[in-house]
Scaffold this motif. Structure first.
Motif, PDB file in Angstrom:
ATOM      1  N   VAL A 107      39.638  33.349  37.839  1.00  0.00           N
ATOM      2  CA  VAL A 107      39.288  32.984  39.209  1.00  0.00           C
ATOM      3  C   VAL A 107      38.343  34.045  39.755  1.00  0.00           C
ATOM      4  CG1 VAL A 107      41.341  34.105  40.194  1.00  0.00           C
ATOM      5  CG2 VAL A 107      40.190  32.290  41.474  1.00  0.00           C
ATOM      6  N   ARG A 108      37.385  33.586  40.540  1.00  0.00           N
ATOM      7  CA  ARG A 108      36.426  34.514  41.135  1.00  0.00           C
ATOM      8  C   ARG A 108      37.155  35.492  42.059  1.00  0.00           C
ATOM      9  NH1 ARG A 108      30.659  32.560  41.542  1.00  0.00           N
ATOM     10  NH2 ARG A 108      30.575  34.002  43.288  1.00  0.00           N
ATOM     11  N   ALA A 109      36.802  36.768  41.936  1.00  0.00           N
ATOM     12  CA  ALA A 109      37.410  37.792  42.787  1.00  0.00           C
ATOM     13  C   ALA A 109      37.063  37.581  44.258  1.00  0.00           C
ATOM     14  CB  ALA A 109      36.975  39.182  42.324  1.00  0.00           C
ATOM     15  N   ASP A 110      36.005  36.843  44.534  1.00  0.00           N
ATOM     16  CA  ASP A 110      35.623  36.574  45.927  1.00  0.00           C
ATOM     17  C   ASP A 110      36.201  35.244  46.434  1.00  0.00           C
ATOM     18  OD1 ASP A 110      33.980  34.802  44.538  1.00  0.00           O
ATOM     19  OD2 ASP A 110      32.116  35.488  45.464  1.00  0.00           O
ATOM     20  N   ILE A 126      46.365  39.702  34.884  1.00  0.00           N
ATOM     21  CA  ILE A 126      46.538  40.498  33.666  1.00  0.00           C
ATOM     22  C   ILE A 126      45.279  41.282  33.309  1.00  0.00           C
ATOM     23  CG2 ILE A 126      48.374  39.063  32.722  1.00  0.00           C
ATOM     24  CD1 ILE A 126      46.211  37.834  30.835  1.00  0.00           C
ATOM     25  N   GLY A 127      44.214  41.067  34.058  1.00  0.00           N
ATOM     26  CA  GLY A 127      42.995  41.812  33.780  1.00  0.00           C
ATOM     27  C   GLY A 127      41.840  41.330  34.639  1.00  0.00           C
ATOM     28  N   ARG A 128      40.700  41.989  34.431  1.00  0.00           N
ATOM     29  CA  ARG A 128      39.471  41.616  35.144  1.00  0.00           C
ATOM     30  C   ARG A 128      38.308  41.621  34.157  1.00  0.00           C
ATOM     31  NH1 ARG A 128      39.232  42.013  41.310  1.00  0.00           N
ATOM     32  NH2 ARG A 128      41.451  42.036  41.783  1.00  0.00           N
ATOM     33  N   ARG A 129      37.377  40.736  34.407  1.00  0.00           N
ATOM     34  CA  ARG A 129      36.138  40.700  33.636  1.00  0.00           C
ATOM     35  C   ARG A 129      35.013  41.037  34.600  1.00  0.00           C
ATOM     36  NH1 ARG A 129      37.981  35.375  30.521  1.00  0.00           N
ATOM     37  NH2 ARG A 129      39.078  36.422  28.846  1.00  0.00           N
ATOM     38  N   PRO A 130      34.493  42.265  34.506  1.00  0.00           N
ATOM     39  CA  PRO A 130      33.449  42.677  35.454  1.00  0.00           C
ATOM     40  C   PRO A 130      32.203  41.798  35.363  1.00  0.00           C
ATOM     41  CG  PRO A 130      34.318  44.572  34.259  1.00  0.00           C
ATOM     42  CD  PRO A 130      34.861  43.337  33.598  1.00  0.00           C
ATOM     43  N   ARG A 131      31.700  41.414  36.530  1.00  0.00           N
ATOM     44  CA  ARG A 131      30.435  40.665  36.668  1.00  0.00           C
ATOM     45  C   ARG A 131      30.415  39.399  35.809  1.00  0.00           C
ATOM     46  NH1 ARG A 131      28.916  45.721  35.488  1.00  0.00           N
ATOM     47  NH2 ARG A 131      27.566  45.055  33.807  1.00  0.00           N
ATOM     48  N   TYR A 132      31.556  38.760  35.629  1.00  0.00           N
ATOM     49  CA  TYR A 132      31.704  37.571  34.784  1.00  0.00           C
ATOM     50  C   TYR A 132      30.916  36.383  35.325  1.00  0.00           C
ATOM     51  CZ  TYR A 132      34.244  33.845  32.252  1.00  0.00           C
ATOM     52  OH  TYR A 132      34.594  32.775  31.479  1.00  0.00           O
ATOM     53  N   TYR A 133      30.971  36.181  36.630  1.00  0.00           N
ATOM     54  CA  TYR A 133      30.300  35.029  37.234  1.00  0.00           C
ATOM     55  C   TYR A 133      28.867  35.406  37.589  1.00  0.00           C
ATOM     56  CZ  TYR A 133      34.876  32.850  37.449  1.00  0.00           C
ATOM     57  OH  TYR A 133      36.091  32.313  37.114  1.00  0.00           O
ATOM     58  N   ASP A 136      25.841  35.854  40.332  1.00  0.00           N
ATOM     59  CA  ASP A 136      26.360  36.539  41.520  1.00  0.00           C
ATOM     60  C   ASP A 136      26.982  37.907  41.253  1.00  0.00           C
ATOM     61  OD1 ASP A 136      25.675  34.248  43.023  1.00  0.00           O
ATOM     62  OD2 ASP A 136      27.586  33.311  42.509  1.00  0.00           O
ATOM     63  N   ASP A 137      27.149  38.281  39.982  1.00  0.00           N
ATOM     64  CA  ASP A 137      27.784  39.558  39.634  1.00  0.00           C
ATOM     65  C   ASP A 137      29.192  39.682  40.210  1.00  0.00           C
ATOM     66  OD1 ASP A 137      25.768  40.590  38.014  1.00  0.00           O
ATOM     67  OD2 ASP A 137      24.737  41.542  39.692  1.00  0.00           O
ATOM     68  N   VAL A 138      29.951  38.595  40.192  1.00  0.00           N
ATOM     69  CA  VAL A 138      31.307  38.592  40.731  1.00  0.00           C
ATOM     70  C   VAL A 138      32.301  38.709  39.569  1.00  0.00           C
ATOM     71  CG1 VAL A 138      33.030  37.218  41.971  1.00  0.00           C
ATOM     72  CG2 VAL A 138      30.652  37.243  42.746  1.00  0.00           C
ATOM     73  N   ASP A 139      33.279  39.583  39.753  1.00  0.00           N
ATOM     74  CA  ASP A 139      34.311  39.761  38.732  1.00  0.00           C
ATOM     75  C   ASP A 139      35.184  38.518  38.610  1.00  0.00           C
ATOM     76  OD1 ASP A 139      33.360  42.356  38.636  1.00  0.00           O
ATOM     77  OD2 ASP A 139      35.208  43.277  39.387  1.00  0.00           O
ATOM     78  N   ALA A 140      35.711  38.324  37.417  1.00  0.00           N
ATOM     79  CA  ALA A 140      36.732  37.301  37.183  1.00  0.00           C
ATOM     80  C   ALA A 140      38.087  37.994  37.138  1.00  0.00           C
ATOM     81  CB  ALA A 140      36.482  36.570  35.875  1.00  0.00           C
TER      82      ALA A 140
END
Length: 162
Positions: A107-110, A126-133, A136-140
């Motif tokens: 899910v988008r962090a925003d 359980i984790g984050r994927r930096p700049r996944y989306y 827009d450079d939005v974390d997952a």
């Protein structure tokens, strides 16, 4: 609320919601058509007065212990009324029917509303994927839910009564 299996004839309605909900990173029509046709997932649509107002999909290979919520989106005018929760619960029930014991999603962090829904249904970060989306450079935010069989059956039951 009318939830039913998505068909290829629903593609235009799904894509209208996809493009308005995810303007910078919407799936292509071709990718969505492939998802709808795949035997490895189940896609549902939510209809109101014969018009597709929401959709969601889960990738759950029969017999696999895990599944992935691929997408859930609702037309903006129909958000906040429990339809997203009902879609999610129905997708979780479909995953259990195929033998999944846990479900993952990003899910988008925003998007705190969506993240809040998932947390309220028992998902955990359980984790984050930096700049996944992109672009827009939005974390997952990566989330996981264990699927005890009885709890999911109860969820599916609750989805039909909201």
């Amino acid at each position: 609320m009318t939830l039913r299996d998505a068909t290829p004839g629903d593609l235009a309605g799904i894509m209208a919601i996809e493009n308005s909900s995810f303007p910078t990173d919407a799936w292509s029509s071709e990718a969505m058509a492939d998802e709808l046709a795949s035997p490895h997932g189940r896609y549902l649509v939510d209809e109101h007065d014969g018009v597709v107002i929401g959709y969601g999909g889960v990738r759950a290979l029969p017999g696999s212990p895990d599944a992935d919520i691929q997408t859930i989106a609702l037309d903006a005018a129909h958000r906040g009324a429990g339809r997203g929760r009902a879609l999610l619960r129905s997708l979780l029930a479909a995953a259990v029917e195929r033998g999944a014991r846990e479900v993952f999603l990003e899910v988008r962090a925003d998007n705190p509303t969506a993240a809040g829904l998932y947390l309220s249904e028992g998902f955990e970060e359980i984790g984050r994927r930096p700049r996944y989306y992109q672009p827009d450079d939005v974390d997952a935010i990566v989330m996981r839910l264990a699927l005890p069989s009885r709890a999911v059956a109860d969820m599916a039951e609750g989805a039909t009564h909201e």
